[in-house]
Design a protein around this motif. Structure first.
Motif, PDB file in Angstrom:
ATOM      1  N   ALA A 187      23.891  14.528  -9.395  1.00  0.00           N
ATOM      2  CA  ALA A 187      22.490  14.192  -9.677  1.00  0.00           C
ATOM      3  C   ALA A 187      22.395  12.845 -10.385  1.00  0.00           C
ATOM      4  O   ALA A 187      21.535  12.018 -10.049  1.00  0.00           O
ATOM      5  N   VAL A 188      23.267  12.611 -11.333  1.00  0.00           N
ATOM      6  CA  VAL A 188      23.270  11.331 -12.057  1.00  0.00           C
ATOM      7  C   VAL A 188      23.606  10.186 -11.101  1.00  0.00           C
ATOM      8  O   VAL A 188      22.968   9.131 -11.129  1.00  0.00           O
ATOM      9  N   GLN A 189      24.594  10.407 -10.228  1.00  0.00           N
ATOM     10  CA  GLN A 189      24.970   9.373  -9.265  1.00  0.00           C
ATOM     11  C   GLN A 189      23.822   9.074  -8.296  1.00  0.00           C
ATOM     12  O   GLN A 189      23.566   7.914  -7.973  1.00  0.00           O
ATOM     13  N   LEU A 190      23.140  10.111  -7.848  1.00  0.00           N
ATOM     14  CA  LEU A 190      22.000   9.921  -6.948  1.00  0.00           C
ATOM     15  C   LEU A 190      20.897   9.124  -7.636  1.00  0.00           C
ATOM     16  O   LEU A 190      20.315   8.211  -7.047  1.00  0.00           O
ATOM     17  N   ASP A 191      20.626   9.441  -8.877  1.00  0.00           N
ATOM     18  CA  ASP A 191      19.624   8.708  -9.642  1.00  0.00           C
ATOM     19  C   ASP A 191      20.042   7.248  -9.828  1.00  0.00           C
ATOM     20  O   ASP A 191      19.214   6.341  -9.736  1.00  0.00           O
ATOM     21  N   ASP A 192      21.334   7.026 -10.069  1.00  0.00           N
ATOM     22  CA  ASP A 192      21.847   5.654 -10.217  1.00  0.00           C
ATOM     23  C   ASP A 192      21.683   4.856  -8.919  1.00  0.00           C
ATOM     24  O   ASP A 192      21.332   3.681  -8.947  1.00  0.00           O
ATOM     25  N   ILE A 193      21.941   5.502  -7.786  1.00  0.00           N
ATOM     26  CA  ILE A 193      21.774   4.830  -6.494  1.00  0.00           C
ATOM     27  C   ILE A 193      20.311   4.445  -6.295  1.00  0.00           C
ATOM     28  O   ILE A 193      20.007   3.323  -5.885  1.00  0.00           O
ATOM     29  N   ALA A 194      19.409   5.365  -6.605  1.00  0.00           N
ATOM     30  CA  ALA A 194      17.975   5.071  -6.481  1.00  0.00           C
ATOM     31  C   ALA A 194      17.594   3.894  -7.372  1.00  0.00           C
ATOM     32  O   ALA A 194      16.835   3.016  -6.952  1.00  0.00           O
ATOM     33  N   GLN A 195      18.136   3.861  -8.567  1.00  0.00           N
ATOM     34  CA  GLN A 195      17.830   2.765  -9.496  1.00  0.00           C
ATOM     35  C   GLN A 195      18.352   1.430  -8.956  1.00  0.00           C
ATOM     36  O   GLN A 195      17.660   0.411  -9.026  1.00  0.00           O
ATOM     37  N   ARG A 196      19.553   1.431  -8.387  1.00  0.00           N
ATOM     38  CA  ARG A 196      20.110   0.190  -7.823  1.00  0.00           C
ATOM     39  C   ARG A 196      19.277  -0.289  -6.637  1.00  0.00           C
ATOM     40  O   ARG A 196      19.022  -1.490  -6.494  1.00  0.00           O
ATOM     41  N   ILE A 197      18.851   0.643  -5.793  1.00  0.00           N
ATOM     42  CA  ILE A 197      18.013   0.274  -4.646  1.00  0.00           C
ATOM     43  C   ILE A 197      16.702  -0.337  -5.138  1.00  0.00           C
ATOM     44  O   ILE A 197      16.261  -1.372  -4.628  1.00  0.00           O
ATOM     45  N   ASN A 252       6.254 -10.387   7.893  1.00  0.00           N
ATOM     46  CA  ASN A 252       5.752  -9.920   6.597  1.00  0.00           C
ATOM     47  C   ASN A 252       5.267  -8.468   6.662  1.00  0.00           C
ATOM     48  O   ASN A 252       5.456  -7.704   5.713  1.00  0.00           O
ATOM     49  N   THR A 253       4.670  -8.086   7.770  1.00  0.00           N
ATOM     50  CA  THR A 253       4.234  -6.702   7.943  1.00  0.00           C
ATOM     51  C   THR A 253       5.435  -5.760   7.988  1.00  0.00           C
ATOM     52  O   THR A 253       5.437  -4.708   7.342  1.00  0.00           O
ATOM     53  N   VAL A 254       6.456  -6.146   8.727  1.00  0.00           N
ATOM     54  CA  VAL A 254       7.674  -5.328   8.803  1.00  0.00           C
ATOM     55  C   VAL A 254       8.340  -5.250   7.432  1.00  0.00           C
ATOM     56  O   VAL A 254       8.775  -4.177   7.004  1.00  0.00           O
ATOM     57  N   ALA A 255       8.405  -6.366   6.727  1.00  0.00           N
ATOM     58  CA  ALA A 255       9.011  -6.373   5.388  1.00  0.00           C
ATOM     59  C   ALA A 255       8.231  -5.469   4.437  1.00  0.00           C
ATOM     60  O   ALA A 255       8.818  -4.727   3.640  1.00  0.00           O
ATOM     61  N   LYS A 256       6.917  -5.496   4.526  1.00  0.00           N
ATOM     62  CA  LYS A 256       6.086  -4.650   3.671  1.00  0.00           C
ATOM     63  C   LYS A 256       6.311  -3.175   3.991  1.00  0.00           C
ATOM     64  O   LYS A 256       6.455  -2.346   3.088  1.00  0.00           O
ATOM     65  N   THR A 257       6.361  -2.847   5.280  1.00  0.00           N
ATOM     66  CA  THR A 257       6.604  -1.462   5.696  1.00  0.00           C
ATOM     67  C   THR A 257       7.980  -0.999   5.223  1.00  0.00           C
ATOM     68  O   THR A 257       8.140   0.116   4.726  1.00  0.00           O
ATOM     69  N   GLN A 314       8.737   2.081   2.666  1.00  0.00           N
ATOM     70  CA  GLN A 314       9.617   3.186   3.028  1.00  0.00           C
ATOM     71  C   GLN A 314      10.791   3.311   2.047  1.00  0.00           C
ATOM     72  O   GLN A 314      11.209   4.430   1.708  1.00  0.00           O
ATOM     73  N   MET A 315      11.321   2.198   1.600  1.00  0.00           N
ATOM     74  CA  MET A 315      12.405   2.238   0.607  1.00  0.00           C
ATOM     75  C   MET A 315      11.896   2.802  -0.715  1.00  0.00           C
ATOM     76  O   MET A 315      12.581   3.577  -1.375  1.00  0.00           O
ATOM     77  N   THR A 316      10.684   2.427  -1.096  1.00  0.00           N
ATOM     78  CA  THR A 316      10.079   2.966  -2.317  1.00  0.00           C
ATOM     79  C   THR A 316       9.906   4.476  -2.200  1.00  0.00           C
ATOM     80  O   THR A 316      10.232   5.226  -3.125  1.00  0.00           O
TER      81      THR A 316
END
Length: 102
Positions: free
Chosen positions: A17-27, A57-62, A66-68
């Motif tokens: 769980a900590v590692q998953l949270d760390d990955i999310a933070q790095r992303i 720019n539209t693709v980058a925004k999408t 999605q990453m968020t």
């Protein structure tokens, strides 16, 4: 006769769980840094250049959206793992106190 058993390594699940949270933070950190730099200005005023820049720019925004959303889900999974791991430990401790050895 079927025998059901449950084996949970709560230390390993907590570590995951900590590692998953760390990955999310790095992303999130990378996305925050990249957000400004991926914006493309049109190379010219012609229709093709403007359309190409707008499309990028539209693709980058999408992609950013999605990453968020993905990192949010990663954090939710991390929280669920932590919560349920703690719950398993608590129930296990409660059951252990009721065991009577004969």
């Amino acid at each position: 006769m079927s025998q059901n058993s449950l084996s949970v390594n709560t230390a390993a699940t907590q570590k995951s769980a900590v590692q998953l949270d760390d990955i999310a933070q790095r992303i999130e950190r990378v996305m925050n840094l990249a957000r400004e730099t991926v914006a493309v200005q049109s190379a010219g005023a012609d229709k093709v250049s403007v359309t190409a820049a707008n499309t990028f720019n539209t693709v980058a925004k999408t992609f950013d959206e999605q990453m968020t959303a993905g990192t949010k889900v990663m954090r939710e999974v991390s929280t669920a793992i932590t919560t349920h791991g703690a719950s398993v430990t608590q129930v296990d401790d409660e059951v252990a106190t009721t065991i009577v050895f004969v």
